[in-house]
Design a protein around this motif. Structure first.
Motif, mmCIF file in Angstrom:
data_model
loop_
_atom_site.group_PDB
_atom_site.id
_atom_site.type_symbol
_atom_site.label_atom_id
_atom_site.label_comp_id
_atom_site.label_asym_id
_atom_site.label_seq_id
_atom_site.Cartn_x
_atom_site.Cartn_y
_atom_site.Cartn_z
ATOM 1 N N TRP A 117 -3.682 33.823 28.278
ATOM 2 C CA TRP A 117 -2.416 34.356 27.783
ATOM 3 C C TRP A 117 -2.590 35.622 26.947
ATOM 4 N N GLY A 118 -3.849 35.971 26.616
ATOM 5 C CA GLY A 118 -4.095 37.155 25.789
ATOM 6 C C GLY A 118 -3.605 36.987 24.369
ATOM 7 N N LEU A 119 -3.701 35.753 23.832
ATOM 8 C CA LEU A 119 -3.201 35.459 22.487
ATOM 9 C C LEU A 119 -4.353 35.174 21.526
ATOM 10 N N PRO A 120 -4.141 35.389 20.232
ATOM 11 C CA PRO A 120 -5.194 35.121 19.234
ATOM 12 C C PRO A 120 -5.615 33.652 19.264
ATOM 13 N N LYS A 121 -6.893 33.422 19.007
ATOM 14 C CA LYS A 121 -7.414 32.054 18.996
ATOM 15 C C LYS A 121 -7.386 31.443 17.604
ATOM 16 N N THR A 122 -7.096 32.229 16.594
ATOM 17 C CA THR A 122 -7.086 31.716 15.226
ATOM 18 C C THR A 122 -5.783 32.094 14.530
ATOM 19 N N SER A 123 -5.427 31.277 13.549
ATOM 20 C CA SER A 123 -4.252 31.535 12.725
ATOM 21 C C SER A 123 -4.394 30.755 11.429
ATOM 22 N N SER A 124 -3.933 31.321 10.333
ATOM 23 C CA SER A 124 -3.990 30.623 9.048
ATOM 24 C C SER A 124 -2.733 29.791 8.811
ATOM 25 N N ASP A 125 -1.768 29.930 9.714
ATOM 26 C CA ASP A 125 -0.481 29.239 9.561
ATOM 27 C C ASP A 125 -0.494 27.952 10.376
ATOM 28 N N TYR A 126 -1.307 26.989 9.949
ATOM 29 C CA TYR A 126 -1.476 25.755 10.704
ATOM 30 C C TYR A 126 -0.184 24.930 10.730
ATOM 31 N N MET A 127 0.079 24.344 11.876
ATOM 32 C CA MET A 127 1.142 23.369 12.094
ATOM 33 C C MET A 127 2.556 23.957 12.031
ATOM 34 N N SER A 128 2.699 25.260 11.890
ATOM 35 C CA SER A 128 4.037 25.850 11.780
ATOM 36 C C SER A 128 4.829 25.699 13.080
ATOM 37 N N TRP A 129 4.140 25.470 14.192
ATOM 38 C CA TRP A 129 4.809 25.335 15.488
ATOM 39 C C TRP A 129 5.509 23.998 15.636
ATOM 40 N N MET A 130 5.182 23.004 14.814
ATOM 41 C CA MET A 130 5.798 21.681 14.918
ATOM 42 C C MET A 130 7.188 21.700 14.297
ATOM 43 N N LYS A 131 8.209 21.603 15.122
ATOM 44 C CA LYS A 131 9.594 21.661 14.652
ATOM 45 C C LYS A 131 9.883 20.491 13.718
ATOM 46 N N GLY A 132 10.506 20.802 12.594
ATOM 47 C CA GLY A 132 10.862 19.762 11.642
ATOM 48 C C GLY A 132 9.742 19.421 10.690
ATOM 49 N N GLY A 133 8.490 19.790 11.064
ATOM 50 C CA GLY A 133 7.369 19.539 10.172
ATOM 51 C C GLY A 133 7.005 18.083 10.017
ATOM 52 N N GLY A 134 7.532 17.208 10.877
ATOM 53 C CA GLY A 134 7.258 15.779 10.742
ATOM 54 C C GLY A 134 5.908 15.400 11.314
ATOM 55 N N HIS A 135 5.197 14.565 10.586
ATOM 56 C CA HIS A 135 3.887 14.105 11.035
ATOM 57 C C HIS A 135 3.811 12.581 11.018
ATOM 58 N N MET A 136 4.975 11.921 11.187
ATOM 59 C CA MET A 136 5.018 10.466 11.225
ATOM 60 C C MET A 136 4.356 9.864 9.978
ATOM 61 N N GLY A 137 4.552 10.512 8.827
ATOM 62 C CA GLY A 137 4.006 9.996 7.586
ATOM 63 C C GLY A 137 2.530 10.276 7.402
ATOM 64 N N HIS A 138 1.923 11.016 8.319
ATOM 65 C CA HIS A 138 0.482 11.278 8.247
ATOM 66 C C HIS A 138 0.293 12.738 7.882
ATOM 67 N N GLU A 139 0.192 13.011 6.579
ATOM 68 C CA GLU A 139 0.119 14.377 6.082
ATOM 69 C C GLU A 139 -1.326 14.798 5.817
ATOM 70 N N PRO A 140 -1.569 16.109 5.769
ATOM 71 C CA PRO A 140 -2.923 16.572 5.444
ATOM 72 C C PRO A 140 -3.343 16.114 4.053
ATOM 73 N N LYS A 141 -4.612 15.759 3.905
ATOM 74 C CA LYS A 141 -5.150 15.422 2.589
ATOM 75 C C LYS A 141 -5.461 16.704 1.834
ATOM 76 N N ASP A 142 -5.550 16.590 0.515
ATOM 77 C CA ASP A 142 -5.928 17.752 -0.281
ATOM 78 C C ASP A 142 -7.301 18.245 0.171
ATOM 79 N N GLY A 143 -7.369 19.496 0.576
ATOM 80 C CA GLY A 143 -8.638 20.056 1.020
ATOM 81 C C GLY A 143 -8.841 20.020 2.518
ATOM 82 N N SER A 144 -7.910 19.409 3.263
ATOM 83 C CA SER A 144 -8.030 19.389 4.726
ATOM 84 C C SER A 144 -7.015 20.363 5.326
ATOM 85 N N LEU A 145 -7.320 20.878 6.504
ATOM 86 C CA LEU A 145 -6.474 21.885 7.131
ATOM 87 C C LEU A 145 -5.243 21.298 7.790
#
Length: 227
Positions: A117-145
């Protein structure tokens, strides 16, 4: 960044005694075939009579999932490399081998799509593509990406443990890792537009849920449970 072939060769060289050592040329051939199939599948989608699949945008769910899951998978491979040196238990080493092989191959496909697709392989904006930001109650821990990913402190701890302690901690970390990965894959199934990528995400959900059941049983055998 290590290539998929380098990751596979490294894992094969120290694989559990119950497995034979694959030939490097055979592994390289498999990688070529997989990437060729990816290109063929995407070309077939874009050439259909019903609709034309355009290249996903850099901020699309397709691109975001590919980038984030490639990072997520890389840590699973790393943890599997660590535990295979910390225990002689054949069941745990076999699971680690399977996790590393599967996720290294899938990671190669995800990065291959981003290349295509000719798109970047890296981004610092993790998980922004997930609409609503819901993770079924499973959130990142402090210090994890991302959800399910281990922290650097946890990885250092895994490196220092041996035998049964290393087995239990690896299984707990990988259970959490799969839980976060399943959430991400389910989001792609709902939001991604490239059919081939959605099918890969569906396979991730099924495969990782099956491994979570296996890990729960292995933890029970060791007098423990998922955290």
């Amino acid at each position: 960044m290590e290539t998929l072939t380098e990751e596979t060769d490294t894992m094969d060289s120290d694989a559990a005694r119950t497995r034979s050592k694959p030939r490097p040329l055979l592994i390289a051939a498999v990688v070529v075939v997989v990437l060729a199939l990816v290109v063929w599948a995407l070309t077939a989608d874009s050439g259909s009579d019903d609709s034309t699949v355009s290249t996903p945008a850099a901020d699309s769910a397709d691109a975001g999932f590919a980038r984030d899951m490639a990072v997520h998978h890389q840590q699973a491979v790393e943890m599997s490399y660590i535990v295979r040196d910390q225990t002689d238990n054949e069941d745990v080493r076999r699971l680690a081998y399977d996790v590393a092989q599967t996720q290294a191959n899938q990671r190669g496909m995800l990065l291959g799509w981003l290349d295509l697709w000719g798109l970047p392989k890296t981004s610092s904006d993790y998980m922004s593509w997930m609409k609503g930001g819901g993770h079924m109650g499973h959130e990142p821990k402090d210090g994890s990406l991302m959800p399910g990913m281990a922290t650097n402190i946890e990885l250092d701890k895994l490196r220092k443990l041996e035998g049964k302690q290393a087995e239990v901690f690896y299984l707990q970390l990988m259970y959490d890792h799969h839980m976060g990965g399943v959430d991400m894959a389910r989001a792609c199934v709902k939001q991604c537009g490239v059919e081939t990528e959605k099918k890969l995400a569906e396979g991730m959900v099924q495969g990782q849920q099956s491994e979570m059941e296996l890990m729960t049983g292995m933890l029970r055998e060791r007098g423990s449970a998922p955290r």
